[in-house]
Enzyme design. Sequence first.
Site: not given
Length: 256
Positions: A114-116
């Site tokens: 999700p962050y990437a």
Amino acid sequence: VRKDADADAVQREVTGDVRPVMLDVTDVGQVQAALERIRSEVGGLDGLVNNAGVADGGAIEVLSDEEWRRHFEVNVFGVVRLTREALPLVRAAKGRVVNIGSIAGRVASPLMAPYAAGKHAIEAFSEALRFEVSDQGIRVACIEPGEIASAIWDKAHGQVEDAEASLDPDQRQRYSRQLDVLRGFVADGAKRGIPASKVAAAVHHALTASRPKHRYLVGPDAKLAGVVTLLPDRVRARALAVNLKRWERAGAKLRS
């Protein structure tokens, strides 16, 4: 800021005409109220720095739609929403937009999808916006930090444990290597992160330089990863695997 205590701290610690604004980027009402205050008190906006963000992780196999939406609501839609609403003020001042991305916008790690993915989105958003508003006198830059010394690492240790707890025994066994990679990554960041002032310096340059960069790689690991991403895909994958293996060994040692 999102808390009265933080607003008070800013006014105590920073000299000059500093006016903290209560703002949760996921709250449309607060976004509009903040910009209306700027419009009435100042008239234009010389610089918008999109810095709000969260960094949650987990295996793609178990992350829910709600968890993905929460992440994107802050890291992507919050940036889009605030930038869209602020553009008239930025245009009036011929100002600048600076988006805080991450080297994760170029390189994705296991259990951090999700962050990437959100940071990849910020890369694309920044580039598209740059082309759209360049002839309106607005400059756009994207800051791509690597490992930075901040409080995020204190939270990250607990997030690794939460990610492991979200797995059933079979999944925990299946993703044991990736969990060690994540442990090693967090330990590495906490130990080797460079001062946040380096990011602040890049933001300052993007806001004030006569010829700001389109992208700023901040930190030795970010600059190295930036070079690696230019390699052919198979070579890139092997080079990145070396770093993942280093984190895995460190994580396994911590776990044992």
